[in-house]
Each structure stands twice: as C-alpha cells, then as structure tokens.
Design a protein around this motif. Sequence first.
Motif, PDB file in Angstrom:
ATOM      1  N   THR A  41      48.269  35.105  34.127  1.00 36.33           N
ATOM      2  CA  THR A  41      46.938  35.362  33.580  1.00 36.33           C
ATOM      3  C   THR A  41      46.442  34.132  32.858  1.00 36.33           C
ATOM      4  OG1 THR A  41      47.973  36.206  31.613  1.00 36.33           O
ATOM      5  CG2 THR A  41      47.392  37.817  33.278  1.00 36.33           C
ATOM      6  N   GLY A  42      45.230  34.203  32.360  1.00 34.95           N
ATOM      7  CA  GLY A  42      44.645  33.059  31.665  1.00 34.95           C
ATOM      8  C   GLY A  42      43.512  32.505  32.494  1.00 34.95           C
ATOM      9  N   SER A  43      42.845  31.496  31.974  1.00 34.75           N
ATOM     10  CA  SER A  43      41.718  30.976  32.738  1.00 34.75           C
ATOM     11  C   SER A  43      41.489  29.503  32.466  1.00 34.75           C
ATOM     12  CB  SER A  43      40.455  31.757  32.388  1.00 34.75           C
ATOM     13  OG  SER A  43      40.124  31.495  31.055  1.00 34.75           O
ATOM     14  N   GLY A  44      40.953  28.861  33.458  1.00 29.48           N
ATOM     15  CA  GLY A  44      40.416  27.521  33.286  1.00 29.48           C
ATOM     16  C   GLY A  44      41.452  26.452  32.981  1.00 29.48           C
ATOM     17  N   SER A  45      42.715  26.718  33.105  1.00 25.37           N
ATOM     18  CA  SER A  45      43.688  25.696  32.747  1.00 25.37           C
ATOM     19  C   SER A  45      44.815  25.653  33.759  1.00 25.37           C
ATOM     20  CB  SER A  45      44.236  25.985  31.356  1.00 25.37           C
ATOM     21  OG  SER A  45      44.811  27.264  31.349  1.00 25.37           O
ATOM     22  N   GLY A  46      44.467  25.919  34.996  1.00 21.22           N
ATOM     23  CA  GLY A  46      45.496  25.869  36.022  1.00 21.22           C
ATOM     24  C   GLY A  46      46.484  27.002  35.895  1.00 21.22           C
ATOM     25  N   SER A  47      46.150  27.985  35.077  1.00 24.48           N
ATOM     26  CA  SER A  47      47.131  29.019  34.788  1.00 24.48           C
ATOM     27  C   SER A  47      47.252  30.030  35.900  1.00 24.48           C
ATOM     28  CB  SER A  47      46.769  29.718  33.492  1.00 24.48           C
ATOM     29  OG  SER A  47      45.446  30.179  33.583  1.00 24.48           O
ATOM     30  N   GLY A  48      46.409  29.936  36.906  1.00 28.14           N
ATOM     31  CA  GLY A  48      46.659  30.757  38.068  1.00 28.14           C
ATOM     32  C   GLY A  48      45.764  31.960  38.217  1.00 28.14           C
ATOM     33  N   SER A  49      44.718  32.088  37.400  1.00 27.90           N
ATOM     34  CA  SER A  49      43.880  33.273  37.556  1.00 27.90           C
ATOM     35  C   SER A  49      43.059  33.170  38.833  1.00 27.90           C
ATOM     36  CB  SER A  49      42.979  33.447  36.336  1.00 27.90           C
ATOM     37  OG  SER A  49      42.150  32.338  36.176  1.00 27.90           O
ATOM     38  N   GLU A  50      43.007  34.281  39.554  1.00 28.65           N
ATOM     39  CA  GLU A  50      42.296  34.321  40.822  1.00 28.65           C
ATOM     40  C   GLU A  50      41.319  35.477  40.757  1.00 28.65           C
ATOM     41  OE1 GLU A  50      44.837  35.375  44.072  1.00 28.65           O
ATOM     42  OE2 GLU A  50      43.354  34.936  45.595  1.00 28.65           O
ATOM     43  N   SER A  51      40.065  35.226  41.136  1.00 26.20           N
ATOM     44  CA  SER A  51      39.094  36.314  41.105  1.00 26.20           C
ATOM     45  C   SER A  51      39.336  37.231  42.297  1.00 26.20           C
ATOM     46  CB  SER A  51      37.681  35.741  41.152  1.00 26.20           C
ATOM     47  OG  SER A  51      37.438  35.261  42.458  1.00 26.20           O
ATOM     48  N   ALA A  52      38.684  38.385  42.277  1.00 25.51           N
ATOM     49  CA  ALA A  52      38.920  39.384  43.322  1.00 25.51           C
ATOM     50  C   ALA A  52      38.570  38.846  44.703  1.00 25.51           C
ATOM     51  CB  ALA A  52      38.103  40.634  43.020  1.00 25.51           C
ATOM     52  N   ASP A  53      37.666  37.869  44.785  1.00 20.50           N
ATOM     53  CA  ASP A  53      37.321  37.339  46.111  1.00 20.50           C
ATOM     54  C   ASP A  53      38.132  36.094  46.462  1.00 20.50           C
ATOM     55  OD1 ASP A  53      36.059  36.006  44.136  1.00 20.50           O
ATOM     56  OD2 ASP A  53      34.068  35.968  45.056  1.00 20.50           O
ATOM     57  N   GLY A  54      39.280  35.952  45.830  1.00 16.80           N
ATOM     58  CA  GLY A  54      40.216  34.903  46.246  1.00 16.80           C
ATOM     59  C   GLY A  54      39.860  33.519  45.753  1.00 16.80           C
ATOM     60  N   PHE A  56      40.294  30.648  43.036  1.00 13.79           N
ATOM     61  CA  PHE A  56      41.013  30.117  41.876  1.00 13.79           C
ATOM     62  C   PHE A  56      40.101  29.147  41.147  1.00 13.79           C
ATOM     63  CE2 PHE A  56      44.865  31.332  44.269  1.00 13.79           C
ATOM     64  CZ  PHE A  56      45.554  31.975  43.249  1.00 13.79           C
ATOM     65  N   ASP A  57      40.277  29.060  39.820  1.00 12.92           N
ATOM     66  CA  ASP A  57      39.501  28.096  39.034  1.00 12.92           C
ATOM     67  C   ASP A  57      39.789  26.687  39.519  1.00 12.92           C
ATOM     68  OD1 ASP A  57      38.474  30.020  37.354  1.00 12.92           O
ATOM     69  OD2 ASP A  57      40.109  29.832  35.897  1.00 12.92           O
ATOM     70  N   PHE A  58      38.747  25.926  39.798  1.00 13.09           N
ATOM     71  CA  PHE A  58      38.961  24.518  40.122  1.00 13.09           C
ATOM     72  C   PHE A  58      38.937  23.691  38.847  1.00 13.09           C
ATOM     73  CE2 PHE A  58      36.975  20.340  41.246  1.00 13.09           C
ATOM     74  CZ  PHE A  58      38.108  19.785  41.813  1.00 13.09           C
ATOM     75  N   HIS A  59      38.007  23.992  37.939  1.00 14.41           N
ATOM     76  CA  HIS A  59      37.880  23.191  36.715  1.00 14.41           C
ATOM     77  C   HIS A  59      38.852  23.658  35.638  1.00 14.41           C
ATOM     78  CE1 HIS A  59      33.615  22.593  38.367  1.00 14.41           C
ATOM     79  NE2 HIS A  59      34.289  21.483  38.567  1.00 14.41           N
ATOM     80  N   GLY A  60      39.404  22.724  34.904  1.00 16.81           N
ATOM     81  CA  GLY A  60      40.305  23.089  33.815  1.00 16.81           C
ATOM     82  C   GLY A  60      41.097  21.883  33.341  1.00 16.81           C
ATOM     83  N   VAL A  61      41.860  22.087  32.296  1.00 20.32           N
ATOM     84  CA  VAL A  61      42.681  21.021  31.719  1.00 20.32           C
ATOM     85  C   VAL A  61      43.777  20.598  32.700  1.00 20.32           C
ATOM     86  CG1 VAL A  61      44.233  20.477  29.792  1.00 20.32           C
ATOM     87  CG2 VAL A  61      42.223  21.903  29.419  1.00 20.32           C
ATOM     88  N   HIS A  62      44.282  21.587  33.440  1.00 21.30           N
ATOM     89  CA  HIS A  62      45.329  21.334  34.432  1.00 21.30           C
ATOM     90  C   HIS A  62      44.810  21.710  35.816  1.00 21.30           C
ATOM     91  CE1 HIS A  62      47.843  21.152  30.898  1.00 21.30           C
ATOM     92  NE2 HIS A  62      47.630  22.415  30.629  1.00 21.30           N
ATOM     93  N   GLN A  63      45.425  21.140  36.850  1.00 21.22           N
ATOM     94  CA  GLN A  63      45.066  21.545  38.207  1.00 21.22           C
ATOM     95  C   GLN A  63      45.644  22.927  38.531  1.00 21.22           C
ATOM     96  OE1 GLN A  63      44.920  18.780  41.602  1.00 21.22           O
ATOM     97  NE2 GLN A  63      46.091  17.369  40.309  1.00 21.22           N
ATOM     98  N   SER A  64      45.028  23.577  39.478  1.00 26.30           N
ATOM     99  CA  SER A  64      45.599  24.810  40.020  1.00 26.30           C
ATOM    100  C   SER A  64      46.665  24.430  41.054  1.00 26.30           C
ATOM    101  CB  SER A  64      44.503  25.669  40.646  1.00 26.30           C
ATOM    102  OG  SER A  64      43.850  24.922  41.632  1.00 26.30           O
ATOM    103  N   ASP A 131      39.639  32.401  50.021  1.00 25.66           N
ATOM    104  CA  ASP A 131      40.931  32.818  50.589  1.00 25.66           C
ATOM    105  C   ASP A 131      42.144  32.340  49.792  1.00 25.66           C
ATOM    106  OD1 ASP A 131      42.242  34.332  52.526  1.00 25.66           O
ATOM    107  OD2 ASP A 131      42.592  32.605  53.823  1.00 25.66           O
ATOM    108  N   GLY A 132      41.994  32.298  48.477  1.00 28.47           N
ATOM    109  CA  GLY A 132      43.135  31.915  47.632  1.00 28.47           C
ATOM    110  C   GLY A 132      43.526  30.456  47.755  1.00 28.47           C
ATOM    111  N   LEU A 133      42.588  29.610  48.202  1.00 31.52           N
ATOM    112  CA  LEU A 133      42.924  28.192  48.416  1.00 31.52           C
ATOM    113  C   LEU A 133      43.101  27.444  47.099  1.00 31.52           C
ATOM    114  CD1 LEU A 133      43.099  25.749  50.514  1.00 31.52           C
ATOM    115  CD2 LEU A 133      40.696  25.337  49.916  1.00 31.52           C
TER     116      LEU A 133
END
Length: 419
Positions: A41-54, A56-64, A131-133
Amino acid sequence: MGGSGQVDRRSVLRGAVAAGAAGATAVGLSGAAASPSSPSTGSGSGSGSESADGVFDFHGVHQSGILTAKQRCAAFVAFDVTAKDRAGLSALLKTLTERVRFLMAGGVPEPLGISAPPSDSGVLGPVVPADGLTVTVAVGSSLFDGRFGLSARKPKLLRPMESFPDDDLDPAWCQGDLLLQLGADNADTVAHALRDLAQHTRGAMQVRWRIDGFSSPPRPSGTPRNLLGFRDGTANPAVTDSRTMDQVVWVTPAQGEPAWAEGGSYLAVRLIRMLVEFWDRVSLNEQERMFGRAKVSGAPLDGQVETDAPRYAADPTGDVIPMDSHMRLANPRTAGSDSLRMLRRGFNYDRGTDSNGNLDMGLVFCAFQQDLDRQFIAVQKKLAGEPLVDYITPFGGGYFFALPGVRDSSDVFGSRLML
Ligand code: HEM
C-alpha cells in the motif's frame, strides 16, 4: 499465461489495496515475511499502489517496479547507449520519460493521419491499456566512462559485475549502459511497451541483451514457485514497512553517495540457468535439504508453515536445517546478518531448448538494495560452493543503479544526475 490466473491476481490485488494494511495477509503472508509478490500500500513513492484499472503511479520519490507487486510478465533489456554526447543522452532520458509516462497511464496514441506510419504499433488495439505496466530505468557503470562527462557522478559502488567461482559468464549476456525492467499483467503489454520504447529511441540506444521472464500464480497458495518447484521470495523484507525499505532498499544520505542518487537503489541481475533434467533426478529429501525448506509448503524444515521463522539457535550443528543449505548460508539470522537482507524480485524464464535439446530454463535473479557490497556481493560470496551450484549455471547479468523516481510532470529520469 492463463487469463484466469491474472484475473485472480488482479482481484486479490484490488481487494488488498482497498483493504490497506490487510494486503499482506490477503495472499497468506504476514509482517516480516511479506514478499514483493504481496500487494503493498501507499502512494506516489514507488510503493506499489495500483489503481483498479491497472495503473501504477509513475511519479514519485522512487521508481515503480521495485516495491511493486511482481507482475505475471516481465522483460529485462540491457542497452548500449549510442547517443553521441551528453546532449544526446539528455534527449534520450527525456524521451524515455515521456514514453514511459504515457505507457504506464495508458491512453489513445497520437493520430498522425493515413499518410504517415502510425505512432503506435497497434498490437494492443486502438486504446493502449495500462495493464499493470511498470518500466524501471537503471544505469550501468559504463555510462560513467567519460563519453557523457559523468565520470565524477558515478554511484560509488557501481562497477561491472565480476565473475564468481561457480559462474560461466558469457560477455554477450553481461553488463550494459542502461537496463530497462518491464513488468505487466500480460506478455503483449510488455512487448508493446518495449517496441514503443525502441521505436522512439532509435539511434540513441541499441539492445545488448534481452531476457523475458514470468512469475507464476500461487500454486496453490503463498509465494510463487521458481522452476525448481520451490516457493521463492518467502523471506523477503516487508515492502509495506517504509523504515525497513530505507534500511534495505533505498539509497539515503547516510550512504555518502552522490546527492543525485538518493531515492535510487542498486540492482543486481543474475541470469541463472537451471539444469532441470539433473534436478528432477534428485530425491525430495536432498532437494529440501539444499534449500532448508519443505518443497510443498515452503516451511523451514523445522517449521510447519511458510511464514514460520527458522530457529537456527535450537539447531546449532544443522541437524534439521543443514549449515550449507541455501537459505541458512544466505541469511544465518545472527546478530549481524540483518544488514545483509536485500529485496529479491526474480522472475522465471523459459527459452525453449538449447542446441543439444536440453531444456533452457531458469531464474532471472533480480535484487534491489542500498549497498551492493554489504548486501548482494556479501551474500553471493557466502553462497560459493553451496550444494545447489551443481544444478545451476549463472551465465549473465550485471550491476545497475535504478534511478530515483521522476517527481512530477515537469521532471525527467536522471534530472539531478544530468544537472
Ligand atoms: C537459481 C538460483 C536460486 C534459486 C533457485 C534460489 C531459490 C531460493 C529459495 C527457494 C529460497 C527460500 C525461500 C525464500 O525465502 O525465498 C531462497 C532464499 C534466499 N535466497 Fe535464493 N535462490 C537462488 C539464487 C540466489 C542468489 C544468487 C542470491 C544472492 C546472492 C540468493 C539469495 C537468497 C536470500 C537472501 C534468501 C533468503 C534467506 C533468508 O532470509 O532466509 N538466492 N532462494
């Protein structure tokens, strides 16, 4: 890749993200043993949150693609940068940023009219699904060799991957100026993204080696299995624990790395062939003693379930869990061994058969860490000569540095590196 497996994963993932901290237990793991295969869980920091339509956050302190739950399909692609100079490298990083930003969000490709080649290959249809890319961009030590005026900016531990005693490295499958790690829910999405990136970066980088990977669904539950039949990733540190991630995965000011590198992570990739024909003739007892875990359940040999911690103190001479078993050598769980932990995010690979008709399959071992020497290299040295070496052959890979995240819509990959 069965469609139903992916539906299962996605529905587990969606439910887990919605359920917040309950996510790790949704796939049968908890706390300290949660693997990157578990939703985080978490957001915006490469932490792995994925929205229902697949998405992942691109922007953040860390990469996804680092703490992100492992997708079913992956590709690891190393490139030689052919851009002529620093301006060319800057342009390449800008193009990569723009394309990855689009591909990870999905959308309608730009229409260029019928007299021009289409802007998109079209293999995913008229609307590109997210698609979870995830596309994770990492750099190799050769990028800092002077061609681009970056030699003073190299992450201090980054260097070409050495050959370890049990290796049989093929230079054609090693190193690279840049490495892209792509992951998605379906193989066509990975292939589409790679083709898009190749199309838009033509002339600036050239593929050096590429290997495709996959992650199996839980069989029947718990952590996915590798191609030796064992659950792989069980003892990973918990990706939901940001304090642990700051000790294990991310470069922080405490490492004394160049300031631009903070928020990035060292990435060790090892292409390891498994000699499966030999392995399949080894007794179950011997297989389990090589890893220190039960094959079916994944439990340590002194425990009942996968999440049980081995109790080495009660077995000081290795009567139950051999001293030279893979997991005991890799992490003896002594006072000082906590600092060796790394985040493993490997994928299975299957390349068909070799020229002798032997099955050509194995593991794309992939580990993220804060300090290459303290973590991957120290552990690899401990594993030298382990019984498992008779059944595996490392033949390629390299050391890379996963760049810090792209902060916002005006930022680009490596902006602080290129300042
Ligand atoms: C084909 C090669 C390999 C195979 C099949 C393999 C398989 C496994 C398996 C089945 C486990 C036990 C379950 C788990 O905790 O994930 C494990 C644990 C582990 N492996 Fe590997 N592994 C391989 C290579 C490596 C390499 C190259 C390294 C690092 C240099 C490594 C580091 C570790 C670590 C750190 C653990 C966790 C130990 C613990 O904390 O208990 N493995 N591996």
